[in-house]
Design an enzyme around this catalytic site. Structure first.
Site, short mmCIF file in Angstrom:
data_model
loop_
_atom_site.label_atom_id
_atom_site.label_comp_id
_atom_site.label_asym_id
_atom_site.label_seq_id
_atom_site.Cartn_x
_atom_site.Cartn_y
_atom_site.Cartn_z
CB THR A 43 -0.90 0.02 1.25
OG1 THR A 43 -0.11 -0.38 2.38
CG2 THR A 43 -2.07 -0.94 1.11
N GLY A 143 17.23 -11.35 3.79
CA GLY A 143 16.38 -12.14 2.89
C GLY A 143 15.12 -12.66 3.56
N GLY A 145 12.57 -10.79 4.68
CA GLY A 145 11.44 -9.86 4.59
C GLY A 145 11.34 -8.96 5.81
CG ASP A 193 10.83 -1.75 3.97
OD1 ASP A 193 9.72 -2.14 4.35
OD2 ASP A 193 11.36 -2.10 2.90
CE1 TYR A 245 7.87 -4.17 -3.14
CE2 TYR A 245 8.37 -2.55 -4.84
CZ TYR A 245 7.95 -2.85 -3.56
OH TYR A 245 7.60 -1.83 -2.70
C1 GLA Z 1 9.06 -4.11 0.61
C2 GLA Z 1 9.26 -2.66 0.21
C3 GLA Z 1 8.26 -1.75 0.92
C4 GLA Z 1 6.83 -2.26 0.76
C5 GLA Z 1 6.76 -3.73 1.10
C6 GLA Z 1 5.40 -4.32 0.83
O1 GLA Z 1 9.39 -4.28 1.95
O2 GLA Z 1 10.57 -2.25 0.52
O3 GLA Z 1 8.39 -0.43 0.44
O4 GLA Z 1 6.33 -1.99 -0.52
O5 GLA Z 1 7.72 -4.49 0.37
O6 GLA Z 1 4.46 -3.79 1.70
#
Ligand code: GLA
Length: 406
Positions: A43, A143, A145, A193, A245
């Protein structure tokens, strides 16, 4: 050793390692955490809402400016570092050198691009960066997430802002780091992030409007409710510089254009019927995830503030289903982790982060944590997947300068 002492020992080790590799003490040590996103996936670049929190795991950088030497970045890592999750790791103690007068991504080893990218983004804003030495250490799993790469960016950005006396506030540092990631590393990510890492506070989730960039701290005291949030790292590695992505960013832009809005943020639930008629089926599914996910962030914030964390489970479950079925970013390992946790009594579970691997989160009663972990491990073993890493997390402090005193 008490936790504070252990922390001080690891900072001391970083400082000593810096002296061995580069000579002399660093000017300081800065730390920036990884993050878990509680709600609001993909989002951010649709100018919508997110609800992440900062982890206690962090990237730490020992940094010294070398104003009189050549304008070069010298960077090393205390352990093997692989922030991009590409398998191209830095060897412990190996020094990578880059000329800061003409910074080009192609001249920088992949793992050091996050660091070099921050310097490049500062240069783009007119800041002169002299020679600089950096030693990196991190306990954010890469890696997985959990934004190990953003943690590095934020730690370096905070360090350089202070050492250069640049006077950049944290909201702006978020954008510096995003620019590094988008335009130097080449991953078209949003501000989720870096915002969590720079603006997070202990005991809170960060409710962020990615359009206005206004944020609010939402209390998230899991321990007080006898709850834990388990992270289940599936060990399936993702990389956002390539593939999936970028395609999703493009699909969302197509959806917004098809509906005649600047960003999917501007589409409410009430427009989904019309969207289904105007858009092709694949684009509509992507749009539906973003629109419903934005609503789930608002619902989760309201639930946390009125009923407390025990009441957010159904939103976690619905979010996972939406990412699996509409957005197409889950994988069999994430689905198995979520399903096994749900069946073993979790209040709710979902994958977290960009997807295509990485981690799931499960909200569970303290008393049930062991059983949920066992159920997930057994399911992975039965399916023949690599054993997952499972650990509990709590909202920790945002990026800050550290001292080596306990
Ligand atoms: C990654 C990207 C973020 C965001 C998330 C999905 O972590 O770095 O900016 O888009 O994916 O919410």
């Amino acid at each position: 050793m008490k936790p504070g002492e252990k922390d001080a020992a690891s900072l001391e080790q970083l400082s000593a390692g810096f002296a061995t590799l580069f000579g002399g003490r660093p000017d300081g040590i800065w730390a920036a955490p990884g993050r878990v996103n509680l709600m609001g996936e993909h989002t951010d670049y649709n100018e919508g809402f997110v609800l992440p929190f900062a982890l206690r795991n962090s990237a730490r950088v020992a940094v010294a400016l070398r104003p009189s030497g050549p304008a070069r970045l010298r960077v090393a890592s205390l352990q093997g570092a692989d922030p991009a999750g590409t398998g191209q790791t830095a060897l412990a103690g190996e020094i990578a050198e880059v000329d800061l007068d003409r910074l080009e991504p192609a001249d920088v080893v992949p793992w050091a691009r996050y660091l070099a990218g921050v310097i490049w983004a500062l240069q783009q804003r007119g800041h002169h960066v002299p020679g600089v030495d950096v030693l990196l250490d991190s306990d954010v799993p890469s890696g997985a997430g959990l934004s190990s790469s953003a943690a590095i960016e934020c730690a370096v950005a905070l360090a350089l802002d202070e050492l250069l006396d640049a006077g950049i506030d944290r909201e702006e540092l978020v954008l510096v780091c995003q620019q590094a990631e988008n335009d130097f590393v080449g991953a078209p990510t949003g501000i989720l992030d870096q915002s969590a890492s720079l603006l997070g506070t202990a005991g809170h989730a960060l409710f962020l409007d990615c359009r206005s960039r206004l944020s609010r701290q939402v209390p998230l005291d899991l321990a007080a409710e006898s709850l834990v949030l388990l992270v289940i790292d599936t060990k399936v590695v993702h990389a956002h510089e390539s593939g999936g992505y970028k395609d999703l960013v493009a699909a969302c832009a197509r959806g917004a254009a098809g509906l005649g809005v600047p960003a999917l943020r501007d589409v409410g639930l009430e427009r989904l019927v019309e969207a289904a008629e105007v858009l092709d089926a694949a684009t509509f599914a992507r749009v539906r995830h973003i629109v419903t996910e934005n609503q789930r962030v608002l619902d989760t914030v309201a639930a946390l503030e009125t009923g407390g964390p025990r009441t957010i489970g159904p939103f976690l479950d619905a979010s996972h289903a939406s990412m699996r079925d509409d957005f197409g970013i889950s994988c069999v390992e994430l689905d198995a982790a979520v399903e096994a946790a749900q069946q073993a009594g979790a209040f709710g579970a979902r994958m977290t982060g960009g997807g295509f691997g990485g981690s799931a989160i499960a909200l569970v009663d303290v008393a049930a944590a062991e059983a949920v972990g066992t159920a997930v491990r057994e399911r992975f073993a039965a399916e023949g997947y690599r054993p997952p890493d499972i650990f509990a997390v709590q909202p920790g402090a945002g990026a800050r300068r550290r001292t080596t005193q306990a």
